[in-house]
Scaffold this motif. Sequence first.
Motif, PDB file in Angstrom:
ATOM      1  N   SER A  12      -4.942  11.995   7.442  1.00 33.47           N
ATOM      2  CA  SER A  12      -6.045  12.777   6.890  1.00 33.47           C
ATOM      3  C   SER A  12      -6.875  11.995   5.870  1.00 33.47           C
ATOM      4  CB  SER A  12      -5.491  14.051   6.231  1.00 33.47           C
ATOM      5  OG  SER A  12      -4.636  13.681   5.162  1.00 33.47           O
ATOM      6  N   LYS A  13      -6.179  11.016   5.255  1.00 34.76           N
ATOM      7  CA  LYS A  13      -6.913  10.267   4.216  1.00 34.76           C
ATOM      8  C   LYS A  13      -6.473   8.816   4.252  1.00 34.76           C
ATOM      9  CE  LYS A  13      -7.999  10.245  -0.696  1.00 34.76           C
ATOM     10  NZ  LYS A  13      -7.742  10.897  -1.992  1.00 34.76           N
ATOM     11  N   ALA A  14      -7.405   7.933   4.607  1.00 33.17           N
ATOM     12  CA  ALA A  14      -7.079   6.507   4.683  1.00 33.17           C
ATOM     13  C   ALA A  14      -6.812   5.962   3.294  1.00 33.17           C
ATOM     14  CB  ALA A  14      -8.237   5.751   5.330  1.00 33.17           C
ATOM     15  N   PRO A  15      -5.753   5.166   3.154  1.00 34.82           N
ATOM     16  CA  PRO A  15      -5.389   4.656   1.829  1.00 34.82           C
ATOM     17  C   PRO A  15      -6.350   3.578   1.343  1.00 34.82           C
ATOM     18  CG  PRO A  15      -4.004   3.698   3.523  1.00 34.82           C
ATOM     19  CD  PRO A  15      -4.845   4.709   4.205  1.00 34.82           C
ATOM     20  N   LYS A  16      -6.564   3.600   0.049  1.00 34.91           N
ATOM     21  CA  LYS A  16      -7.333   2.549  -0.616  1.00 34.91           C
ATOM     22  C   LYS A  16      -6.507   2.113  -1.813  1.00 34.91           C
ATOM     23  CE  LYS A  16     -11.682   1.552  -2.946  1.00 34.91           C
ATOM     24  NZ  LYS A  16     -12.987   2.086  -3.392  1.00 34.91           N
ATOM     25  N   VAL A  17      -5.981   0.902  -1.738  1.00 32.94           N
ATOM     26  CA  VAL A  17      -4.995   0.457  -2.707  1.00 32.94           C
ATOM     27  C   VAL A  17      -5.514  -0.750  -3.480  1.00 32.94           C
ATOM     28  CG1 VAL A  17      -2.625  -0.343  -3.017  1.00 32.94           C
ATOM     29  CG2 VAL A  17      -3.155   1.275  -1.179  1.00 32.94           C
ATOM     30  N   ILE A  18      -5.292  -0.736  -4.800  1.00 31.83           N
ATOM     31  CA  ILE A  18      -5.612  -1.891  -5.649  1.00 31.83           C
ATOM     32  C   ILE A  18      -4.320  -2.400  -6.243  1.00 31.83           C
ATOM     33  CG2 ILE A  18      -6.873  -2.695  -7.683  1.00 31.83           C
ATOM     34  CD1 ILE A  18      -8.879  -0.457  -7.214  1.00 31.83           C
ATOM     35  N   MET A  19      -4.024  -3.660  -5.988  1.00 34.56           N
ATOM     36  CA  MET A  19      -2.767  -4.222  -6.465  1.00 34.56           C
ATOM     37  C   MET A  19      -3.017  -5.640  -6.963  1.00 34.56           C
ATOM     38  SD  MET A  19       0.825  -4.647  -4.441  1.00 34.56           S
ATOM     39  CE  MET A  19       2.239  -5.389  -5.250  1.00 34.56           C
ATOM     40  N   ASN A  20      -2.642  -5.898  -8.228  1.00 35.54           N
ATOM     41  CA  ASN A  20      -2.848  -7.218  -8.837  1.00 35.54           C
ATOM     42  C   ASN A  20      -4.311  -7.661  -8.733  1.00 35.54           C
ATOM     43  OD1 ASN A  20      -0.115  -7.393  -9.461  1.00 35.54           O
ATOM     44  ND2 ASN A  20       0.362  -8.310  -7.462  1.00 35.54           N
ATOM     45  N   ALA A  47      -2.560 -12.575   9.342  1.00 35.20           N
ATOM     46  CA  ALA A  47      -2.607 -11.116   9.522  1.00 35.20           C
ATOM     47  C   ALA A  47      -1.253 -10.487   9.234  1.00 35.20           C
ATOM     48  CB  ALA A  47      -3.066 -10.786  10.938  1.00 35.20           C
ATOM     49  N   LEU A  48      -0.196 -11.130   9.702  1.00 31.49           N
ATOM     50  CA  LEU A  48       1.164 -10.590   9.467  1.00 31.49           C
ATOM     51  C   LEU A  48       1.480 -10.570   7.982  1.00 31.49           C
ATOM     52  CD1 LEU A  48       3.229 -12.279  12.339  1.00 31.49           C
ATOM     53  CD2 LEU A  48       2.819  -9.835  12.039  1.00 31.49           C
ATOM     54  N   TYR A  54       0.770  -5.371   2.378  1.00 30.44           N
ATOM     55  CA  TYR A  54       0.240  -4.004   2.324  1.00 30.44           C
ATOM     56  C   TYR A  54       1.369  -2.990   2.541  1.00 30.44           C
ATOM     57  CZ  TYR A  54      -2.403   0.147   3.721  1.00 30.44           C
ATOM     58  OH  TYR A  54      -2.900   1.419   3.817  1.00 30.44           O
ATOM     59  N   ALA A  55       2.255  -3.282   3.461  1.00 29.25           N
ATOM     60  CA  ALA A  55       3.340  -2.335   3.761  1.00 29.25           C
ATOM     61  C   ALA A  55       4.334  -2.248   2.627  1.00 29.25           C
ATOM     62  CB  ALA A  55       4.049  -2.751   5.047  1.00 29.25           C
ATOM     63  N   ASP A  56       4.479  -3.326   1.872  1.00 25.07           N
ATOM     64  CA  ASP A  56       5.470  -3.318   0.791  1.00 25.07           C
ATOM     65  C   ASP A  56       5.044  -2.456  -0.384  1.00 25.07           C
ATOM     66  OD1 ASP A  56       7.282  -4.910   2.072  1.00 25.07           O
ATOM     67  OD2 ASP A  56       6.528  -6.791   1.208  1.00 25.07           O
ATOM     68  N   ILE A  57       3.736  -2.158  -0.460  1.00 28.69           N
ATOM     69  CA  ILE A  57       3.230  -1.412  -1.621  1.00 28.69           C
ATOM     70  C   ILE A  57       3.761   0.018  -1.637  1.00 28.69           C
ATOM     71  CG2 ILE A  57       1.147  -0.536  -2.738  1.00 28.69           C
ATOM     72  CD1 ILE A  57      -0.315  -2.967  -1.603  1.00 28.69           C
ATOM     73  N   HIS A  58       3.691   0.699  -0.488  1.00 27.66           N
ATOM     74  CA  HIS A  58       4.077   2.102  -0.443  1.00 27.66           C
ATOM     75  C   HIS A  58       4.566   2.462   0.959  1.00 27.66           C
ATOM     76  CE1 HIS A  58       3.796   6.486  -0.889  1.00 27.66           C
ATOM     77  NE2 HIS A  58       3.828   6.263  -2.221  1.00 27.66           N
ATOM     78  N   GLU A  59       5.461   3.398   1.018  1.00 29.52           N
ATOM     79  CA  GLU A  59       6.004   3.810   2.308  1.00 29.52           C
ATOM     80  C   GLU A  59       4.919   4.353   3.220  1.00 29.52           C
ATOM     81  OE1 GLU A  59       9.303   6.954   4.184  1.00 29.52           O
ATOM     82  OE2 GLU A  59       9.053   6.789   2.001  1.00 29.52           O
ATOM     83  N   ASN A  60       3.959   5.081   2.641  1.00 27.95           N
ATOM     84  CA  ASN A  60       2.881   5.646   3.462  1.00 27.95           C
ATOM     85  C   ASN A  60       2.068   4.547   4.150  1.00 27.95           C
ATOM     86  OD1 ASN A  60       3.606   8.228   2.865  1.00 27.95           O
ATOM     87  ND2 ASN A  60       2.109   8.498   1.212  1.00 27.95           N
ATOM     88  N   ASN A  61       1.974   3.393   3.490  1.00 25.82           N
ATOM     89  CA  ASN A  61       1.224   2.286   4.089  1.00 25.82           C
ATOM     90  C   ASN A  61       1.893   1.825   5.384  1.00 25.82           C
ATOM     91  OD1 ASN A  61      -0.302   2.557   1.813  1.00 25.82           O
ATOM     92  ND2 ASN A  61       0.251   0.597   0.896  1.00 25.82           N
ATOM     93  N   LEU A  62       3.229   1.749   5.330  1.00 30.86           N
ATOM     94  CA  LEU A  62       3.969   1.327   6.525  1.00 30.86           C
ATOM     95  C   LEU A  62       3.782   2.326   7.651  1.00 30.86           C
ATOM     96  CD1 LEU A  62       5.949  -0.697   7.782  1.00 30.86           C
ATOM     97  CD2 LEU A  62       7.837   0.682   6.862  1.00 30.86           C
ATOM     98  N   ILE A  63       3.818   3.594   7.284  1.00 26.17           N
ATOM     99  CA  ILE A  63       3.635   4.636   8.297  1.00 26.17           C
ATOM    100  C   ILE A  63       2.228   4.558   8.884  1.00 26.17           C
ATOM    101  CG2 ILE A  63       3.531   7.124   8.665  1.00 26.17           C
ATOM    102  CD1 ILE A  63       5.664   7.400   6.468  1.00 26.17           C
ATOM    103  N   TYR A  64       1.261   4.282   8.036  1.00 31.25           N
ATOM    104  CA  TYR A  64      -0.136   4.221   8.469  1.00 31.25           C
ATOM    105  C   TYR A  64      -0.350   3.113   9.498  1.00 31.25           C
ATOM    106  CZ  TYR A  64      -5.181   3.517   8.315  1.00 31.25           C
ATOM    107  OH  TYR A  64      -6.503   3.365   8.667  1.00 31.25           O
TER     108      TYR A  64
END
Length: 830
Positions: A12-20, A47-48, A54-64
Amino acid sequence: MKNQSSSKSAKSKAPKVIMNGVTYLTKQVETSIALLDSSEDSVVLDALVYLSLYADIHENNLIYIQEHGLLQKLLNLLHRNANILRVTLKFLGMLLGIEEVMLELNQNTYDEKIIELSKVFISHHDSYVKECCVSMLAKLAASSRIVTLIFNLDLFAPILHIIEKTVDMDLLEHTLELLLRLVGALAAVVLPESFDFNVSVLVGLLNNEKKKIAHLSFQVIQKLTFYCLDMIQRLFRRVKLIEIMLDIVTDGNKQEYHDIAFDIIFNSMKSKETSDYFVETMEFLKFCQWVKTCPDKYVLPCILVLEKLTRIPSRRQLIFDFSVEESIISFLKYKDERVLNKTCEAISNMATHTYCCEEMLKPALLKKLFDILAKRDEEDTGNEVALKTVLDFNRLNLNTLDMIHKTAGHKVLLRYFQKGIGYISEESFLGILDILYKMSLCPQFQEDLVTSSFFEKLLNLFRTASASAAISACEILINFVHTPEMRCVFLLLDGPGIFMEKVRNPKDIKLMKTVLLFIHSSLVHDDVVEAFLRSKLIEVLKGLPAHLKEKMPLATKILLLIYKRHLPLKFFETHRLDITDKIQNMFYLINGQWQAPFPLFKDLEVSSISTAYVIYVVDCSYDLKYEYEYSGSGSISPGKISSERTVSTLSRVSSSLSSYFRRGPFHLNYGQLSPDPFLPTYICHVSKYLIQASTTRDKVKILAKYIEAMLCEPVEGYIKLEKVHHLKLHVEILKHKLGSNMIPIGYLRLGGLCERALIFKTIADKCCIPASLVKGTESFYWNEVLLFDSPPNNGKLKLYVVDLINNIGDLLVVGSRAANQYCNKPAWNG
């Protein structure tokens, strides 16, 4: 459910993440996923890496990113270079933590990729790649379908190689997990064809410092022993696996492994390679000592181990030599029913060993077994393992019976006996009957069994139970037939009728033989014999088919013995009393064509008999208080036996006696059997004349003349019909005077064939003259005597018919024309 809700949120909502300081935009993530299809390794690798961060930041990212097709793209990279493969496998390992991914991989569409992953594990030399592959395969192998899919691949070789060589504990752990999955599959039965492994390495891992690895090693060994494959068990035997497990279960510091160690022992004991070899080891002896004081929670598995060993006949001697039976007996102190049952089974198994049976059979042991049985009886449970143990001892050791009695165990057995087959199995019930039968054989034990309820139960068993139980019940009754209590119950409950029903419907030959044995044993008791006679024993035995009589000669013997004891019945049935049949008091003869069953004397005394019948009774029991002395002159000389003077003398004697007794001191029992003072005096009187005779021939003639004088009034000129009428009139007058059909033969003053033959046989038996009594057709009676042939010096014996009607005292050779005419037979015998 949590993962599913997270997935919906990501859509429903694409993630937008800011890290470091770096912003990860949705467009860049999706671009990176697309770049995984690139043919350039550097682009794919970048790419990998980007997606991995990106996946390590949050579980939802991995699911996405998984929902945007990452799984399929990653699986397409399994053939790329080592660097890409490492990241790919790491990424796949992360995805396997998502439930939806595991379910998706379990579909048929990914089978080729899973096989490819397995081949990577088999063929790749990079340790990190192998570790990742084995970790993933271990997770995938949670599905039995996938295990079956990859099992046929040559996975065991690399797995076993890693276990033997690796020092990486994580890799070792994942490898053991995969191996556990594989050997847990049904396809593991093919292991003998491909399994080549130094099991000592696996056994050595049982002591690994990392608990997870130790537990996995135990589980793998447990699975391997579960299949009982001889090749595997042979390898385990070489490394002393069971000895190691015995050491573990006796080690209080390794309690966490005790349960699985016992499982491994039980599994190993199912294989012929490892079923019992360890009995000879020190570890086993240590274990046997430990079980006597082991914690309660280990009691059941311990007795299970020992009980299994006692089943092996070849090991019982060694177990006995090591005194293991003491350890087994120690389990009787526990209350757990399962423990007691297995203990009793082990004791029964060891009891088959002669020396062990003697060593184990003690009053204390039997007392404990009977305590168990008594408790279960009170709780109304039919559990019979302890009972079977007692029965086994009884079967194998002759001293058991005495110990059972000393420990009052027979009282417990009697309670089980009263409850019957419905409470315990028929086999156990028959075992109890065997003990009771042995007790019934011993006078010192019989007293405890003599109760009405015991005999009632036996009789009911005989009537309703199977042939085997009925036979045992009958055999016990035989041993108590001498007791009045048993006979009272037997007669009260119509035992003769119940027994005769079995004889009438012979379905089991052995049961029939046992019934006949009971009847034979009871022939010494008049009350039982009479009851059997009323139940038509004679009729049934005579009616048995010839083939049964041939198989059961006792039936004929019973008939002969009953005839011997009951001469009136024998004469009624066979129409003959032999020379060896000596008439005693209360012999009776029915003169006439009696159509009903033969009546017993008691029946004749209490019932009314038709006046058409005459019953002659021989009764010599009258007590002569003084002896009649004939005052007349003359004696009988054997040489002048046929002279007129002799006949005249006997006639005067008879008349004098008759007159004397008419005024003698005795009274009549009107309507009942009256006493007979005449017959005993006649016997006493004639014996004086018989003593004067020098030969048996002379005695026969003297007795014939005496009877002719007794039973013939001095009336001449009567024709035959007149004589018959005169006799009938005489008998009717006697019946009227006595008020009964039963006429003591001493009262007779007239007599025809029947009367004379009966009196002749009676007096002959009392005076030691070998004579028989025979009834022919149409109420013809005669006597046969056994004499030496004339002249006597030839030493041959012959049977002669005694003429008591025509030429008194003549002896006619049996079978001759004259004898046949006298007996109303055909002139010549064919």
